[in-house]
Structures are given as C-alpha cells and as structure tokens.
Design an enzyme around this catalytic site. Structure first.
Site, PDB file in Angstrom:
ATOM      1  N   CYS A   1       0.858  -1.193   0.000  1.00 10.58           N
ATOM      2  CA  CYS A   1       0.000   0.000   0.000  1.00 10.58           C
ATOM      3  C   CYS A   1       0.891   1.239   0.000  1.00 10.58           C
ATOM      4  O   CYS A   1       2.005   1.217   0.512  1.00 10.58           O
ATOM      5  CB  CYS A   1      -0.875  -0.047   1.252  1.00 10.58           C
ATOM      6  SG  CYS A   1      -1.844   1.441   1.565  1.00 10.58           S
TER       7      CYS A   1
ATOM      8  N   SER B   1       0.708   3.689   1.810  1.00  7.30           N
ATOM      9  CA  SER B   1       1.020   4.141   3.181  1.00  7.30           C
ATOM     10  C   SER B   1       2.348   3.548   3.653  1.00  7.30           C
ATOM     11  O   SER B   1       3.080   4.186   4.419  1.00  7.30           O
ATOM     12  CB  SER B   1      -0.110   3.761   4.146  1.00  7.30           C
ATOM     13  OG  SER B   1      -1.312   4.370   3.737  1.00  7.30           O
TER      14      SER B   1
ATOM     15  N   HIS C   1       4.783   5.869   2.234  1.00  4.03           N
ATOM     16  CA  HIS C   1       4.835   7.120   3.021  1.00  4.03           C
ATOM     17  C   HIS C   1       5.776   6.949   4.215  1.00  4.03           C
ATOM     18  O   HIS C   1       6.517   7.861   4.565  1.00  4.03           O
ATOM     19  CB  HIS C   1       3.448   7.478   3.559  1.00  4.03           C
ATOM     20  CG  HIS C   1       2.527   8.083   2.545  1.00  4.03           C
ATOM     21  ND1 HIS C   1       2.916   9.044   1.643  1.00  4.03           N
ATOM     22  CD2 HIS C   1       1.191   7.891   2.318  1.00  4.03           C
ATOM     23  CE1 HIS C   1       1.886   9.401   0.899  1.00  4.03           C
ATOM     24  NE2 HIS C   1       0.816   8.707   1.283  1.00  4.03           N
TER      25      HIS C   1
ATOM     26  N   HIS D   1       0.793  -4.031   5.928  1.00  2.00           N
ATOM     27  CA  HIS D   1      -0.446  -3.987   6.719  1.00  2.00           C
ATOM     28  C   HIS D   1      -1.659  -4.378   5.868  1.00  2.00           C
ATOM     29  O   HIS D   1      -2.761  -3.931   6.144  1.00  2.00           O
ATOM     30  CB  HIS D   1      -0.621  -2.581   7.313  1.00  2.00           C
ATOM     31  CG  HIS D   1      -0.770  -1.515   6.248  1.00  2.00           C
ATOM     32  ND1 HIS D   1       0.307  -0.983   5.576  1.00  2.00           N
ATOM     33  CD2 HIS D   1      -1.855  -0.929   5.728  1.00  2.00           C
ATOM     34  CE1 HIS D   1      -0.124  -0.109   4.691  1.00  2.00           C
ATOM     35  NE2 HIS D   1      -1.446  -0.065   4.747  1.00  2.00           N
TER      36      HIS D   1
ATOM     37  N   CYS E   1      -6.396  -3.727   3.538  1.00  2.00           N
ATOM     38  CA  CYS E   1      -6.344  -2.259   3.655  1.00  2.00           C
ATOM     39  C   CYS E   1      -7.012  -1.566   2.471  1.00  2.00           C
ATOM     40  O   CYS E   1      -8.062  -0.966   2.615  1.00  2.00           O
ATOM     41  CB  CYS E   1      -4.916  -1.743   3.825  1.00  2.00           C
ATOM     42  SG  CYS E   1      -4.874   0.066   3.856  1.00  2.00           S
TER      43      CYS E   1
HETATM   44  N1  LIG Z   1      -7.391   7.000   4.593  1.00  2.31           N
HETATM   45  C1  LIG Z   1      -6.900   5.799   4.812  1.00  2.31           C
HETATM   46  O1  LIG Z   1      -7.278   5.126   5.772  1.00  2.31           O
HETATM   47  C2  LIG Z   1      -5.902   5.212   3.861  1.00  2.31           C
HETATM   48  C3  LIG Z   1      -5.686   3.823   3.821  1.00  2.31           C
HETATM   49  C4  LIG Z   1      -4.815   3.311   2.863  1.00  2.31           C
HETATM   50  C5  LIG Z   1      -4.125   4.158   2.018  1.00  2.31           C
HETATM   51  N2  LIG Z   1      -4.333   5.500   2.125  1.00  2.31           N
HETATM   52  C6  LIG Z   1      -3.663   6.460   1.232  1.00  2.31           C
HETATM   53  O2  LIG Z   1      -4.352   6.497   0.005  1.00  2.31           O
HETATM   54  C7  LIG Z   1      -3.453   7.009  -0.998  1.00  2.31           C
HETATM   55  C8  LIG Z   1      -3.504   6.100  -2.211  1.00  2.31           C
HETATM   56  O3  LIG Z   1      -2.950   4.844  -1.905  1.00  2.31           O
HETATM   57  P1  LIG Z   1      -2.693   3.767  -3.058  1.00  2.31           P
HETATM   58  O4  LIG Z   1      -2.057   2.604  -2.389  1.00  2.31           O
HETATM   59  O5  LIG Z   1      -3.903   3.599  -3.884  1.00  2.31           O
HETATM   60  O6  LIG Z   1      -1.576   4.573  -3.910  1.00  2.31           O
HETATM   61  P2  LIG Z   1      -1.105   4.369  -5.430  1.00  2.31           P
HETATM   62  O7  LIG Z   1       0.241   4.985  -5.509  1.00  2.31           O
HETATM   63  O8  LIG Z   1      -1.275   2.958  -5.838  1.00  2.31           O
HETATM   64  O9  LIG Z   1      -2.174   5.230  -6.276  1.00  2.31           O
HETATM   65  C9  LIG Z   1      -2.101   6.616  -6.458  1.00  2.31           C
HETATM   66  C10 LIG Z   1      -2.696   6.943  -7.839  1.00  2.31           C
HETATM   67  O10 LIG Z   1      -2.736   8.359  -8.000  1.00  2.31           O
HETATM   68  C11 LIG Z   1      -2.362   8.662  -9.348  1.00  2.31           C
HETATM   69  N3  LIG Z   1      -1.877  10.054  -9.360  1.00  2.31           N
HETATM   70  C12 LIG Z   1      -0.689  10.527  -8.905  1.00  2.31           C
HETATM   71  N4  LIG Z   1      -0.643  11.871  -9.057  1.00  2.31           N
HETATM   72  C13 LIG Z   1      -1.813  12.251  -9.614  1.00  2.31           C
HETATM   73  C14 LIG Z   1      -2.375  13.509  -9.998  1.00  2.31           C
HETATM   74  N5  LIG Z   1      -1.697  14.656  -9.835  1.00  2.31           N
HETATM   75  N6  LIG Z   1      -3.629  13.524 -10.524  1.00  2.31           N
HETATM   76  C15 LIG Z   1      -4.334  12.365 -10.707  1.00  2.31           C
HETATM   77  N7  LIG Z   1      -3.848  11.147 -10.353  1.00  2.31           N
HETATM   78  C16 LIG Z   1      -2.604  11.087  -9.819  1.00  2.31           C
HETATM   79  C17 LIG Z   1      -1.308   7.628  -9.687  1.00  2.31           C
HETATM   80  O11 LIG Z   1      -1.160   7.450 -11.083  1.00  2.31           O
HETATM   81  C18 LIG Z   1      -1.905   6.382  -9.005  1.00  2.31           C
HETATM   82  O12 LIG Z   1      -2.792   5.703  -9.889  1.00  2.31           O
HETATM   83  C19 LIG Z   1      -2.079   7.090  -0.313  1.00  2.31           C
HETATM   84  O13 LIG Z   1      -1.862   8.403   0.155  1.00  2.31           O
HETATM   85  C20 LIG Z   1      -2.234   6.148   0.858  1.00  2.31           C
HETATM   86  O14 LIG Z   1      -1.335   6.454   1.911  1.00  2.31           O
HETATM   87  C21 LIG Z   1      -5.219   6.024   3.004  1.00  2.31           C
HETATM   88 ZN   LIG Z   2      -2.793   0.771   3.542  1.00  2.00          ZN
END
Ligand SMILES: NC(=O)c1ccc[n+]([C@@H]2O[C@H](COP(=O)([O-])OP(=O)(O)OC[C@H]3O[C@@H](n4cnc5c(N)ncnc54)[C@H](O)[C@@H]3O)[C@@H](O)[C@H]2O)c1
Ligand SMILES: [Zn+2]
Ligand SMILES: [Zn+2]
Length: 360
Positions: free
Chosen positions: A38, A40, A43, A59, A161
């Site tokens: 993920c 995160s 991050h 996770h 997650c």
């Molecule tokens: N809120 C929560 O509880 C929670 C839980 C899990 C993950 N997250 C967060 O969610 C986010 C996404 O996680 P993920 O694993 O899907 O990440 P990921 O890197 O797989 O996906 C991110 C997507 O955003 C796109 N992207 C990047 N810049 C962009 C822009 N300027 N405009 C449009 N699209 C753009 C990328 O091409 C990619 O498809 C992360 O910040 C992660 O930490 C939050």
């Molecule tokens: Zn996660």
C-alpha cells in the site's frame, strides 16, 4: 523467519532473519499467505508518516492461523484470515458508538509488558500493527477476521487495507446514494476500490481521474462512466462540465495538496470532498472557506473506510465471490518478498495498481 526490515528512511528494505515469539494469551500466530503493498508503507519509508526503526512494514495481509494463545476463542489453527490494523478494544466510546476503526488502543498494536513480539538477537524490532512483510505475523486476536476457505488468499490480502479503505469510503464514510454523481481522483489500489464502492452503491456517474491512461482504461473496465486525464487541461473544469456543476462526492485517493484542492473544487454545491489519500504529516492544505461555507460543501476525512472490519471484510469477500467486487484485475504483479524494493519503485512510477507479495 524472513522479513523485510526498514532501518533507514529512503533506503531499500533489507531481507533479514527476525525472531517471532510464541503467542501470548490473546495473541495469534499466522503464516502470511500474501501481502499487498500500500502507498502508506511508502509514506513511512519516505518519512511522511513517522515510525520508529528498525521496523517491519506491511499492513494488507491474508494468512493461515498456525497457533493461538490460551484465551483465544475466535480462531484455531488452519483458519484463513485477513489482518487489519484497526484492532479494537470493544469497550471505549468509539467502539460503543459503532466506530471501532477510531479505537486503535496501543495494547492491541503492541505488547505493553515490555516484551516484544519481534526481536533480533534479543533487541526489539518495531511492529507496524501487523508487519506483514514477513513470513509470519504475531498479532492480537482482534487484528484478525476469519474468512471463507474458498476465497483465494492473494486477492483476500487486498481487502486488508486498500479495498476496505476505498469501498468503505464510498459505502460507510460518504454513504453514496443510488444515482449519485461521483469523482475518484487517483486510480491506484485505494482509488479503484472507492470506484467499485461507488459502483456497488449504484452511483449514476463515476468519473475517474488519473494521470496515466492505462489506469483510466482499467478504471473504465471496473465501472467508471467517464475518465479525465489530469495532465490534459483543468481536471476540475472538466468534471464541472461533465456534470453541469460538480459531483455529489469527490474522493481524493492520492494524498497531494493540489488534488485535495481539486476534490473540493469538483464537489457540487451541497456536495462532499472525501479525503482518503494521506498527506505527509509536515504538509497542510489551504482551502477556500467561503466556497465551503457559502456552497455548503462538506469535507469528510475517511480513515480505513470507517470500517468495522469483522463485519465488513467477510461481506467484501462475499462481494468478490458473487462477482460484485472485482479484485483479479487489481493485482498487477505477484512478487516474492525478495522483490519488494523494485515493487516500491513500480509504485513510485505509477506502473502498478497493486503489487502483492505471495509467500510459499
Ligand atoms: N485514509 C486511509 O485510511 C488510507 C488507507 C490506505 C491508504 N491511504 C492512502 O491512500 C493514498 C492512495 O494509496 P494507493 O495505495 O492507492 O496509492 P497508489 O500509488 O497505488 O495510487 C495513487 C494513484 O494516484 C495517481 N496520481 C498521482 N498523481 C496524480 C495527480 N496529480 N492527478 C491524478 N492522479 C494522480 C497515480 O497514477 C496512481 O494511480 C495514499 O496516500 C495512501 O497512503 C489512506
Ligand atoms: Zn494501507
Ligand atoms: Zn475501543
């Protein structure tokens, strides 16, 4: 056991031998079957979410129970399980008001008696809730949920997650109504799950926004009615035009300042921006307060899909088994633990929806 250890920020994880203890009274030892990667976790590697080191990340796991502590009633060896970092206590105000995902008591995440579940030469190794970038996991029993044996364990891991976060953002946090207009900004593992949550809720319009055309094609395949490439013109204006004034729900699933502002801009009068992406802890976003107040826009934080995971995850498993939730398409790569660093590079480069570590 073999584990990927984070010793230094912005450095590759190292594959090392780590000792894992026997289960305490309320603990379960699980053999990891699969673990999704993920953003995160990335991050944490990049310092956006602080974490003590050396640490084992991961996770988003599934596994098979190997041994249980003397007081464990809900699990037995051989059970198939998904792990979730939202272990809960069952008695606090959050748990009693139906929000166990906000509980997160420290004693559920680590031992408080001074001993460590994970060690190396007697020194503690920090556990990040589940620490699933490892062949085995030792967790509190309330960090696990039992699932049906017929659920494939590689796809089950995604539910730990990303899928729960995304679907839950739509179904639990925002409570998207049938016919609602929606936009998903960022089509990674989390965004594609939010998209599927909107589809399952019966949203009338699902506009996927990303910067990669292949992700937008995948999004269309998974149910997007419209796609917008954020590198081609003003994404907010395009969504406003497609919908004649904005969407009921705009989900930010990346964690960037400009796209968080875009989510608020894409929301219609009376609509909501749902913030799912995690912004690094040292960054802030400025939003137009008058736009939010005078157009009665709502800004909703969504943590882990507002889950009650012992209820939600078996339901999402059923959604997969009956065809409503599509997970096969979301796994771009199956890898071994040794290939974890290139998998983070693939995530940085936007090359994958999800990479999943599959253990022998
Ligand atoms: N809120 C929560 O509880 C929670 C839980 C899990 C993950 N997250 C967060 O969610 C986010 C996404 O996680 P993920 O694993 O899907 O990440 P990921 O890197 O797989 O996906 C991110 C997507 O955003 C796109 N992207 C990047 N810049 C962009 C822009 N300027 N405009 C449009 N699209 C753009 C990328 O091409 C990619 O498809 C992360 O910040 C992660 O930490 C939050
Ligand atoms: Zn996660
Ligand atoms: Zn609680």
């Amino acid at each position: 056991m073999k584990a990927a250890v984070l010793r230094e920020l912005n450095a590759p994880l190292t594959i090392e031998n780590v000792d894992i203890d026997k289960p305490g009274p309320n603990e379960v030892l699980t053999r990891t079957a699969a673990s999704g990667i993920c953003h995160s976790d990335l991050h944490i590697i990049e310092g956006g979410i602080p974490m003590a080191m050396p640490c084992i990340l991961g996770h988003e796991p599934s596994g098979i129970v190997e041994a249980v502590g003397s007081d464990v009633k809900d699990f037995k060896p051989g059970d198939h399980v998904i792990g979730c970092l939202n272990a809960w206590c069952g008695t606090c105000n959050y748990c009693l008001t139906g929000r166990p995902h906000l509980c997160m008591p420290p004693e559920m995440l680590m031992r408080l008696d001074g001993t460590s579940r994970l060690t190396q030469g007697g020194s503690p190794v920090v556990q990040f809730a589940l620490s699933s970038f490892a062949e085995q996991m030792l967790t509190h029993e309330r960090a696990l949920v039992k699932i049906k044996d017929e659920m494939p364990l590689d796809r089950a891991s995604l539910i730990g997650c990303g899928v729960t976060t995304g679907i839950g953002a739509a179904l639990r946090t925002a409570k998207v109504e049938p016919g609602a207009t929606t936009a998903i900004i960022g089509c990674g593992g989390v965004g594609l799950s939010a998209l599927q949550g909107c589809r399952i809720a019966g949203a009338g319009r699902i506009i996927a926004v990303d910067t990669m055309d292949w992700k937008l094609e995948l999004a269309r395949d998974l149910g997007a009615t419209d796609v917008v490439n954020g590198t081609e013109g003003d994404a907010v204006a395009q969504v406003q035009e497609l919908t004649g004034g904005g969407v009921d729900y705009a989900f930010e699933c990346i964690g960037l300042q400009p796209t968080i502002k875009q989510a608020v801009g894409m929301a219609a009068k009376g609509g909501a921006a749902v913030l799912v992406g995690v912004l690094p802890i040292d960054q802030e976003v400025s939003l137009s307060a008058s736009e939010i107040t005078l157009q009665e826009k709502r800004v909703l934080g969504s943590f882990m899909g507002s889950n009650a995971f012992r209820r939600d995850m078996p339901q999402y498993v059923d959604y997969y088994l009956d065809g409503r939730l599509r997970l096969d398409e979301m796994i771009s790569k199956r890898i071994s633990l040794d290939e974890i660093n290139p998998a983070f590079d693939a995530m940085r480069g936007g090359e994958v929806a999800r990479s999943v570590i599959v253990f022998d």
